[in-house]
Design an enzyme around this catalytic site. Structure first.
Site, mmCIF file in Angstrom:
data_model
loop_
_atom_site.group_PDB
_atom_site.id
_atom_site.type_symbol
_atom_site.label_atom_id
_atom_site.label_comp_id
_atom_site.label_asym_id
_atom_site.label_seq_id
_atom_site.Cartn_x
_atom_site.Cartn_y
_atom_site.Cartn_z
ATOM 1 N N CYS A 126 8.779 -83.411 3.517
ATOM 2 C CA CYS A 126 8.481 -84.157 3.483
ATOM 3 C C CYS A 126 7.595 -84.541 2.694
ATOM 4 C CB CYS A 126 7.379 -85.406 4.804
ATOM 5 S SG CYS A 126 6.864 -87.121 4.783
ATOM 6 N N LYS A 205 10.280 -91.250 15.136
ATOM 7 C CA LYS A 205 8.737 -91.553 14.832
ATOM 8 C C LYS A 205 8.394 -92.669 14.634
ATOM 9 C CE LYS A 205 6.064 -89.280 11.715
ATOM 10 N NZ LYS A 205 5.783 -87.574 10.590
ATOM 11 N N ARG A 215 -3.882 -85.633 9.446
ATOM 12 C CA ARG A 215 -3.808 -86.418 8.352
ATOM 13 C C ARG A 215 -4.950 -84.873 7.692
ATOM 14 N NH1 ARG A 215 -1.622 -91.926 9.243
ATOM 15 N NH2 ARG A 215 0.430 -91.646 9.584
ATOM 16 N N GLU A 243 18.773 -95.672 15.748
ATOM 17 C CA GLU A 243 17.542 -94.697 14.978
ATOM 18 C C GLU A 243 18.189 -93.201 15.010
ATOM 19 O OE1 GLU A 243 15.594 -94.175 12.251
ATOM 20 O OE2 GLU A 243 14.364 -96.136 11.942
ATOM 21 N N LYS A 258 8.913 -88.032 18.342
ATOM 22 C CA LYS A 258 7.394 -88.141 18.162
ATOM 23 C C LYS A 258 6.521 -88.965 18.282
ATOM 24 C CE LYS A 258 5.391 -86.814 14.101
ATOM 25 N NZ LYS A 258 4.731 -86.013 12.947
ATOM 26 N N SER A 284 -0.552 -83.959 17.374
ATOM 27 C CA SER A 284 -2.334 -83.665 17.265
ATOM 28 C C SER A 284 -3.325 -84.470 17.668
ATOM 29 C CB SER A 284 -2.683 -83.810 15.622
ATOM 30 O OG SER A 284 -2.714 -84.842 14.566
ATOM 31 N N TYR A 323 0.724 -77.145 18.863
ATOM 32 C CA TYR A 323 -0.025 -76.312 18.452
ATOM 33 C C TYR A 323 -0.886 -75.534 19.363
ATOM 34 C CZ TYR A 323 -0.360 -79.945 15.071
ATOM 35 O OH TYR A 323 1.006 -80.824 14.272
HETATM 36 C C1 PBG Z 1 4.503 -85.490 8.051
HETATM 37 C C2 PBG Z 1 3.736 -85.749 8.935
HETATM 38 C C3 PBG Z 1 3.443 -86.424 10.176
HETATM 39 C C4 PBG Z 1 3.433 -86.095 11.693
HETATM 40 C C5 PBG Z 1 4.081 -84.662 11.009
HETATM 41 N N1 PBG Z 1 5.198 -84.987 9.932
HETATM 42 C C6 PBG Z 1 1.767 -86.855 9.326
HETATM 43 C C7 PBG Z 1 2.216 -88.677 9.312
HETATM 44 O O1 PBG Z 1 3.884 -89.060 10.048
HETATM 45 O O2 PBG Z 1 1.552 -89.255 9.628
HETATM 46 C C8 PBG Z 1 2.226 -85.834 12.182
HETATM 47 C C9 PBG Z 1 2.518 -84.478 12.911
HETATM 48 C C10 PBG Z 1 0.763 -84.297 14.042
HETATM 49 O O3 PBG Z 1 -0.191 -85.377 14.256
HETATM 50 O O4 PBG Z 1 0.515 -83.760 14.748
HETATM 51 N N2 PBG Z 1 5.387 -87.481 7.661
#
Ligand code: PBG
Length: 334
Positions: A126, A205, A215, A243, A258, A284, A323
């Site tokens: 990313c 996602k 973040r 998707e 996700k 997270s 995690y």
């Molecule tokens: C990057 C990304 C994100 C997450 C994984 N890859 C953040 C987002 O899309 O803002 C989130 C992972 C998490 O919250 O544990 N694009």
């Protein structure tokens, strides 16, 4: 599958099969195993650095030496794979750290491969961590804030994925949600000699408030606007299937849903519809909620974590990204 409810038997008693632990194990339909786990890790430059993430107790931004340490602990506990995120020294408007030959993730992959050759390394592909503005794609130069550009972003994502493969990544995992990125990444991997490198696509996602703590961990919060023009609306399930279908058509080898716990219906439909290797990402915010409630003594951390992961497996997940992976692997084997 036809369900015989047993209604025709006057003496049908479900509790007959719950009488002992051995009997319950015998009829258990879903199993958790350490081999299903993936541990996300955050790496940044430095030495002996373990920078704690406020909302994620036990999770750190790690320097490469500490990353190896954390990954070895996970591997020794039975976790077969890690998912790497990088925090670069400098961000810019082209996310150049994402595809730099000697970028932080590329360095970390080489080091991990050298020290733990059997560990599977998945890299998150990313741009948001590497962009000054924190978005996952290029921003329109004359209308910043208004538009995230799709097609010009694809080239950069493809370069990032190929640079990860070149460093030794076993699997690349695009999480940006630009249209067509799986096709672009597949083509670039094939062109650069990595036709055997699989793609795990963050296929469904959602634009989710559950990413909040991440973040902070990845220092990737968007500086303006939000991600709703590229990540999915939480309201949409049929669109999630479209998707996933697209990503599979473009060459994804594995797909991901996700977040996980609030999206089990999506997970179930994706597994039922496509039967592909399917990952659930317990993100997270899901982790933070459990940690916070457990710290107050309001829930049992271990029981709630295992029950949640089991629910993801029951819904259709083959792969569990969490995690808590190292703890879970230990709990499952003790
Ligand atoms: C990057 C990304 C994100 C997450 C994984 N890859 C953040 C987002 O899309 O803002 C989130 C992972 C998490 O919250 O544990 N694009």
């Amino acid at each position: 599958m036809s369900l015989n409810t047993g209604a025709q038997y006057p003496e049908f008693r479900p509790r007959r099969l719950r009488q002992s632990a051995a009997l319950r194990r015998l009829v258990c339909e879903t199993h958790l195993h350490a081999s299903q786990l993936v541990l996300p890790l955050f790496v940044r430059r430095g030495q002996k650095l373990r920078h704690p993430i406020g909302a994620m107790p036990g999770v750190y931004q790690l320097s490469p030496d500490e990353l190896v340490r954390e990954a070895s602990r996970a591997f020794a506990a039975g976790v077969p794979a890690v998912l790497l995120f990088g925090i670069p020294d400098r961000k810019d408007a082209l996310a150049s750290g994402a595809y730099a030959k000697n970028g932080i993730v590329q360095q970390a992959v080489r080091r991990l491969k050298q020290e733990l050759p059997e560990l599977l390394i998945i890299t998150d592909v990313c741009l948001c961590e590497y962009m000054t503005h924190g978005h996952c794609g290029l921003v329109h130069p004359s209308a910043p804030g208004a538009k995230i550009l799709n097609d010009p972003t694809l080239k950069l994502l493809a370069r990032a994925a190929a640079s990860h493969a070149e460093a030794g990544a076993d699997i690349v995992a695009p999480s940006d949600m630009m249209d067509g990125r799986v096709r672009a990444i597949r083509a670039e991997l094939d062109r650069t000699g990595f036709s055997e490198t699989p793609i795990l696509s963050y296929a469904a996602k959602f634009a989710s408030a559950f990413y909040g703590p991440f973040r902070e961990a990845a220092e990737s919060a968007p500086q303006f606007g939000d991600r709703r023009s590229y990540q999915m609306d939480a309201a949409n399930a049929n669109e999630a299937l479209r998707e996933v279908a697209l990503d599979i058509a473009e060459g994804a080898d594995m797909v991901m849903v996700k977040p996980a716990l609030a999206y089990l219906d999506i997970l179930h439909r994706v597994k039922m519809e496509f039967g592909y290797p399917t990952a659930a990402y317990a993100v997270s915010g899901e982790f933070s909620m459990v940690k916070a409630a457990a710290a107050k003594g309001w829930i049992d951390e271990r029981a709630v974590t295992l029950e949640s992961l089991l629910a993801m497996r029951r819904a259709g997940a083959d792969i569990l990204i969490t995690y808590a992976a190292t703890d879970v692997a230990k709990w499952l084997t003790e």
